[in-house]
Design an enzyme around this catalytic site. Structure first.
Site, PDB file in Angstrom:
ATOM      1  N   GLY A 153       0.801  -1.318   0.111  1.00  0.00           N
ATOM      2  CA  GLY A 153      -0.113  -0.075  -0.053  1.00  0.00           C
ATOM      3  C   GLY A 153       0.784   1.345  -0.013  1.00  0.00           C
ATOM      4  O   GLY A 153       2.164   1.201  -0.379  1.00  0.00           O
ATOM      5  N   GLY A 154       0.119   2.237   0.394  1.00  0.00           N
ATOM      6  CA  GLY A 154       0.959   3.625   0.282  1.00  0.00           C
ATOM      7  C   GLY A 154       2.285   3.605   1.146  1.00  0.00           C
ATOM      8  O   GLY A 154       3.324   3.844   0.646  1.00  0.00           O
ATOM      9  N   PHE A 155       2.378   3.318   2.000  1.00  0.00           N
ATOM     10  CA  PHE A 155       3.223   3.277   3.014  1.00  0.00           C
ATOM     11  C   PHE A 155       3.687   2.201   3.793  1.00  0.00           C
ATOM     12  O   PHE A 155       4.758   1.909   4.231  1.00  0.00           O
ATOM     13  CB  PHE A 155       3.428   4.355   4.102  1.00  0.00           C
ATOM     14  CG  PHE A 155       3.144   5.843   3.699  1.00  0.00           C
ATOM     15  CD1 PHE A 155       4.587   6.449   3.398  1.00  0.00           C
ATOM     16  CD2 PHE A 155       2.118   6.374   3.310  1.00  0.00           C
ATOM     17  CE1 PHE A 155       4.770   7.637   2.880  1.00  0.00           C
ATOM     18  CE2 PHE A 155       2.068   7.903   3.038  1.00  0.00           C
ATOM     19  CZ  PHE A 155       3.403   8.404   2.611  1.00  0.00           C
ATOM     20  N   VAL A 172       2.772  -5.532   3.329  1.00  0.00           N
ATOM     21  CA  VAL A 172       2.132  -6.696   4.321  1.00  0.00           C
ATOM     22  C   VAL A 172       2.830  -7.799   3.889  1.00  0.00           C
ATOM     23  O   VAL A 172       2.611  -8.428   2.668  1.00  0.00           O
ATOM     24  CB  VAL A 172       0.512  -6.570   4.118  1.00  0.00           C
ATOM     25  CG1 VAL A 172       0.008  -7.605   5.373  1.00  0.00           C
ATOM     26  CG2 VAL A 172       0.138  -5.347   4.311  1.00  0.00           C
ATOM     27  N   LYS A 215       2.581  -6.174   8.878  1.00  0.00           N
ATOM     28  CA  LYS A 215       2.611  -4.860   8.102  1.00  0.00           C
ATOM     29  C   LYS A 215       3.963  -4.124   8.434  1.00  0.00           C
ATOM     30  O   LYS A 215       4.127  -3.980   9.678  1.00  0.00           O
ATOM     31  CB  LYS A 215       1.421  -3.946   8.484  1.00  0.00           C
ATOM     32  CG  LYS A 215       1.193  -2.802   7.601  1.00  0.00           C
ATOM     33  CD  LYS A 215      -0.149  -2.162   7.849  1.00  0.00           C
ATOM     34  CE  LYS A 215      -0.543  -1.073   6.954  1.00  0.00           C
ATOM     35  NZ  LYS A 215      -1.534  -1.814   5.786  1.00  0.00           N
ATOM     36  N   ASP A 245      -9.511   6.189   7.842  1.00  0.00           N
ATOM     37  CA  ASP A 245      -9.141   5.897   6.341  1.00  0.00           C
ATOM     38  C   ASP A 245     -10.091   4.699   6.169  1.00  0.00           C
ATOM     39  O   ASP A 245      -9.537   3.626   5.644  1.00  0.00           O
ATOM     40  CB  ASP A 245      -7.632   5.454   6.226  1.00  0.00           C
ATOM     41  CG  ASP A 245      -7.164   5.609   4.786  1.00  0.00           C
ATOM     42  OD1 ASP A 245      -7.798   6.394   4.258  1.00  0.00           O
ATOM     43  OD2 ASP A 245      -6.264   4.941   4.767  1.00  0.00           O
TER      44      ASP A 245
END
Ligand SMILES: *[C@@H]1O[C@H](CO)[C@@H](O)[C@H](O)[C@H]1NC(C)=O
Ligand SMILES: *[C@@H]1O[C@H](CO)[C@@H](O)[C@H](O)[C@H]1NC(C)=O
Ligand SMILES: *[C@@H]1O[C@H](CO)[C@@H](O)[C@H](O)[C@H]1NC(C)=O
Ligand SMILES: *[C@@H]1O[C@H](CO)[C@@H](O)[C@H](O)[C@H]1NC(C)=O
Length: 698
Positions: free
Chosen positions: A380-382, A385, A400, A499
């Site tokens: 994902g963005g940052f 996983v 993560k 989010d």
């Protein structure tokens, strides 16, 4: 002639009489003395000691210790025949002899040694009446200088100018005949073999072994004396003292003489005097004392002279400095170790210790095969996983790995982990624990196998052709609402998710939705520059008030849920490149009375019209521009469960226009999530609005 015969007869008689006598004499006179002591262990019977002199257990012959006002003498037990008499007893010559010894003088302090020692030829194997201090255990005030003494000595004097004033210097060698006043006196130097004119001086009381050689050649009456530090490789060729014709010696030496050493300390000045080895040879043509190899001698006494050389303050200073240095080194050592451990993530900072659920990096590393690429289940963005297996393969976790932009964010997040970790709801992804490793934050979640709602809605149908059924969609929507309600109202404190979006909704085996990453957005709220506020969320799901005050609330979560709800029903993403807005589109359809036109065409007729209308209406209510006009999650759930009637959507009050929307969208700058979560775990994305852009947008 008669006279001649008589004289011949007389001479013959003399010959007859004297020859046997001479023969006898020759045998005794040529009897030589030769001894060598390489250390004195077991030689008690061969060394006669008086005073404090003694043979130490380690083999050293100690003439005096450091006690004040003591004397000590040590003589070879047998007398040495040193006088060679010809027929005329008055015409005697001293026979050649050679001696060599290694000695050590250890002063009580470098400035305070004394008094010295002698190598002595004495008629007796002791020095009765000899006094301490400047008399060196050799003579006394009474007999000093008396010609009846019959003593000769080489004195090794370490005390300056005691008796004779200016002409006497400390650290000197003297040749003494019956007297303490030296006939010959030389400072302690040796001649360098490479530069024969250069004198190298050195202290007698250095505490280091020193060699001395005394050679006397009878026929030439030459006396040579050499002294030099035992550390020197070879004996200096040029003697310190070389005296041709020493007639005095023949007047002193008696037929039999004892050879040995005397030493003394003074009242205030004292040294310990040691002989490490001694060799002696006399008689014959050219007697040479046997060489004494240092390696064959007992170890020199511990050299306390150098340490004693410093006065107390200097010593204390040195000790203090070395202590400080040692402490600094130790600190450095532990700091390095600590840093290393810290880097391995195994040492906890204070703030970390106070929070439970901390797992060992080592274990996570093992569980994910060292974070291998084939373990990645989502990016994902940052965060990335990884699927991991702890202990047995049955116990699967999702790890993560996030690299936050500020440690402060991590601290704030970790501070919440204690409570976040206790959140338990069937519609939440269970946070099992966390770990900080170097700059990474690792969060450990339950592993949810079915992937995210995002992939179910968009990726998977395109691949398999299977479309998420209406029932499943409605159940998923209700499940998400239930999870959010738990976060907002049913937990001991309000948890704002921040989010909410399809990629953060994971679907388990029973097609039950589980919200993930709750609270995680907190990590990014603080910008790397302290003066910037960062608004976190994903474009399309961010409530309009976020652009104004940047503050997430449960109402902004409701907004995001509304968008998500519309998305679930319509199967369309909330926005595309700023011209299409899902909520506006549904609102338009609602205004035209064609709200069901928003339902995902892929469902065909396979949906419940009432439920679809309900869901779309609730979605629009949640997307209200004013936070206060949005329903709470509790109300949302009641509407969806049919417990309450859904109010009408008032499109005049709804307050959203295309123009304001696009304006809002253009205010965002920076990062837009790519949301490419491939399967199970949630991906994470962030949109940042710098405070500057918010200001300029006003
Ligand atoms: C040194 O010792 C002797 C006896 O061994 C003693 O008679 C003399 O007074 C002492 N001298 C000093 C200065 O203590
Ligand atoms: C004996 O002594 C005298 C004078 O003391 C000296 O001239 C002579 O050379 C000596 N003789 C020997 C053999 O040494
Ligand atoms: C030298 O010593 C002897 C014997 O010990 C003694 O009789 C004589 O008086 C001493 N001479 C001097 C000058 O002290
Ligand atoms: C004494 O030293 C001189 C000069 O170095 C040397 O020629 C002589 O042989 C030495 N004599 C003895 C007895 O060592």
């Amino acid at each position: 002639m008669g006279i001649q015969i008589r004289s011949l007869l007389f001479m013959f008689l003399i010959l007859i009489l004297t020859v046997p006598v001479r023969a006898q004499r020759t045998t005794t006179e040529t009897s030589t003395t030769k001894f060598t002591f390489r250390g004195f262990t077991g030689k008690q019977s061969e060394i006669i000691t008086t005073g404090v002199a003694m043979i130490k257990p380690d083999g050293l012959l100690r003439l005096t210790d450091l006690n004040s006002n003591v004397t000590g003498t040590s003589f070879y037990h047998k007398p040495v025949r040193l006088l060679e008499t010809s027929g005329n007893s008055k015409n005697a010559t001293v026979r050649s002899f050679s001696t060599s010894f290694v000695f050590v003088i250890i002063p009580s302090s470098s400035s305070n040694g004394g008094f010295g020692f002698t190598f002595t030829l004495s008629p007796t194997p002791n020095r009765p009446g000899a006094e301490s201090a400047q008399y060196l255990g050799f003579l006394s005030e009474k007999n000093d200088g008396n010609s009846t003494n019959h003593v000769f000595a080489v004195e090794f004097d370490t005390v300056q100018g005691f008796k004779d004033g200016a002409d006497r210097i400390g650290n000197h060698i003297g040749l003494n005949f019956n007297s303490l006043t030296s006939d010959v006196q030389e400072p302690v130097v040796y001649y360098d073999n490479d530069y024969p004119d250069r004198k190298e001086d050195f202290p007698l009381h250095s505490g280091d072994p020193i060699r001395a050689f005394l050679d006397y050649d009878g026929p030439t009456q030459t006396l040579n004396f050499t002294v030099y530090p035992a550390s020197l490789k070879s004996k200096p060729i040029k003697p310190l003292i070389s005296r041709l014709s020493v007639p005095k010696l023949s007047r002193i030496v008696q037929e039999e003489m004892y050879v040995g050493f005397t030493a003394a300390t003074g009242r205030d000045q004292s040294s310990a005097h040691y002989i490490m080895g001694w060799s002696f040879a006399s008689g014959g043509d050219r007697p040479i004392a046997e060489p004494l190899e240092l390696s064959e001698l007992p170890r020199p006494p511990p050299n306390t002279a150098k340490k004693r050389g410093y006065n107390f303050q200097v010593l204390a200073l040195i000790l203090a400095l070395s202590g400080v240095t040692l402490i600094l080194l130790a600190l450095l050592f532990f700091f390095v170790i600590y840093k290393k451990r810290l880097q391995q993530g195994e040492i906890l900072e204070d703030w970390e210790i106070n929070h439970p659920h901390r797992l060992k990096y080592k274990d996570l590393y093992a569980a994910t095969d060292g974070f291998k690429e084939n373990r990645i289940v989502g990016t994902g963005g940052f965060g990335t996983v990884f699927r991991g297996n702890i202990n047995s393969s049955s116990d699967t976790i999702a790890v993560k790995k996030i690299t936050p932009n500020s440690m402060q964010g991590v601290r704030e997040f970790v501070a919440e982990i204690e409570s976040l970790g206790r959140l338990r709801h069937k519609n939440l992804v269970n946070l099992q624990g966390w770990c900080k490793h170097k700059n990474d934050l690792l969060l450990i979640y339950d592993y949810i196998p079915n992937g995210s709602l995002d992939s179910l809605l968009y990726s998977r149908p395109r691949q398999s052709g299977a479309v998420l059924s209406w029932n499943t969609r409605f159940q998923i929507a209700k499940g998400i609402a239930s999870g959010l309600l738990y976060l907002h109202e049913e937990w001991e404190q309000i948890v704002v998710h921040r989010d909410v979006k399809p990629s953060n909704v994971l679907i388990d085996d029973d097609m039950n939705p589980r919200l993930g990453d709750f609270g995680l957005a907190r990590l990014y709220e603080r910008g790397s520059l302290s003066h910037t506020t960062v608004v976190v969320g994903t474009i399309g799901y961010m409530a309009p008030e976020l652009a104004r005050n940047g503050k997430s609330s449960s109402a902004s979560d409701v907004f995001a849920f509304g968008v998500l709800l519309l998305e679930i029903v319509s199967g369309r993403r909330p926005t595309d490149s700023g011209t299409f807005f899902l909520a506006d589109w549904v609102m338009d359809l609602h205004a035209k009375g064609e709200i069901l036109g928003a339902v995902d065409p892929r469902l065909g007729s396979g949906y419940d019209g009432g439920e679809a209308k309900l869901a779309l209406t609730v979605g629009l209510l949640c997307c209200h521009q004013r936070p206060t006009s949005r329903p709470s999650m509790r109300m949302v759930l009641r509407y969806m469960n049919g417990d309450d009637d859904v109010p009408e959507v008032d499109d005049s009050d709804w307050g959203c226009s295309n123009s304001s929307r696009s304006e809002f969208g253009s205010k965002f700058e920076g990062y837009v999530s790519s949301d490419k979560a491939s399967s199970s775990a949630a991906s994470f994305s962030v949109t940042r609005i710098s405070s500057n852009s918010v200001l300029s947008g006003r």
